[in-house]
Scaffold this motif. Structure first.
Motif, PDB file in Angstrom:
ATOM      1  N   ASN A   1       4.021  -2.432   3.866  1.00 27.89           N
ATOM      2  CA  ASN A   1       3.203  -1.386   3.242  1.00 27.89           C
ATOM      3  C   ASN A   1       2.604  -1.871   1.930  1.00 27.89           C
ATOM      4  O   ASN A   1       1.445  -1.599   1.626  1.00 27.89           O
ATOM      5  CB  ASN A   1       4.026  -0.119   3.008  1.00 27.89           C
ATOM      6  N   GLY A   2       3.395  -2.582   1.138  1.00 25.74           N
ATOM      7  CA  GLY A   2       2.888  -3.125  -0.120  1.00 25.74           C
ATOM      8  C   GLY A   2       1.806  -4.161   0.102  1.00 25.74           C
ATOM      9  O   GLY A   2       0.801  -4.192  -0.606  1.00 25.74           O
TER      10      GLY A   2
ATOM     11  N   LEU B   1      -5.705   5.211   1.824  1.00 25.12           N
ATOM     12  CA  LEU B   1      -5.638   4.414   0.591  1.00 25.12           C
ATOM     13  C   LEU B   1      -6.995   3.842   0.207  1.00 25.12           C
ATOM     14  O   LEU B   1      -7.259   3.637  -0.973  1.00 25.12           O
ATOM     15  CB  LEU B   1      -4.625   3.279   0.735  1.00 25.12           C
TER      16      LEU B   1
ATOM     17  N   LEU C   1       1.636  -1.494  -6.845  1.00 23.13           N
ATOM     18  CA  LEU C   1       1.790  -1.889  -5.449  1.00 23.13           C
ATOM     19  C   LEU C   1       2.899  -2.925  -5.278  1.00 23.13           C
ATOM     20  O   LEU C   1       3.623  -2.896  -4.271  1.00 23.13           O
ATOM     21  CB  LEU C   1       0.463  -2.404  -4.889  1.00 23.13           C
TER      22      LEU C   1
ATOM     23  N   THR D   1       1.032   4.667   0.091  1.00 22.95           N
ATOM     24  CA  THR D   1       1.565   3.326   0.331  1.00 22.95           C
ATOM     25  C   THR D   1       2.904   3.415   1.047  1.00 22.95           C
ATOM     26  O   THR D   1       3.145   2.712   2.032  1.00 22.95           O
ATOM     27  CB  THR D   1       1.704   2.548  -0.990  1.00 22.95           C
TER      28      THR D   1
ATOM     29  N   ALA E   1      -1.389  -2.339   1.314  1.00 25.38           N
ATOM     30  CA  ALA E   1      -2.056  -1.644   0.210  1.00 25.38           C
ATOM     31  C   ALA E   1      -2.736  -2.630  -0.729  1.00 25.38           C
ATOM     32  O   ALA E   1      -3.839  -2.379  -1.222  1.00 25.38           O
ATOM     33  CB  ALA E   1      -1.048  -0.778  -0.543  1.00 25.38           C
TER      34      ALA E   1
END
Length: 111
Positions: A95-96, A63, A84, A55, A99
């Motif tokens: 990125n969070g 992922l 996350l 992540t 993911a």
């Protein structure tokens, strides 16, 4: 590369077949047969560490596998959502979000 007996793990072989034998070997024999089987961390904890690293680096393609693998290793969907969310603040909001989108797709496909 020397022929070695088949192992229980075949993720690399499933992805690459005969295309990249070195990648297959190191994925299946070293990463998953040796590193993931070490006694120092549970597979559940290894999954959380791996999800956090992927992540943070924005590796959404990897992922897809590792979030599903984390679920197989006993990490609950709620724990993954919380992880996350935490990561979004430390690894960057995009990125969070990315993911979390990957996890949502995995959960919806499993239902």
């Amino acid at each position: 590369m020397d022929q070695q007996p088949e192992t229980g793990w075949s993720g690399g072989r499933n992805v690459f077949g005969d295309f990249a034998p070195g990648m297959v070997h190191y994925t299946d024999r070293v990463l998953f047969d040796e590193v993931w089987e070490r006694a120092g961390l549970s597979k559940r904890d290894r999954s959380l560490v791996t999800v956090a690293a992927l992540t943070a680096m924005g590796k959404m393609e990897q992922l897809q596998f590792h979030l599903a693998f984390a679920r197989q290793n006993g990490v609950t969907d709620d724990e993954l959502k919380e992880a996350l969310l935490q990561l979004a603040f430390y690894a960057g909001w995009p990125n969070g979000m990315g993911a979390t989108t990957v996890l949502k797709t995995i959960v919806e496909k499993a239902d």
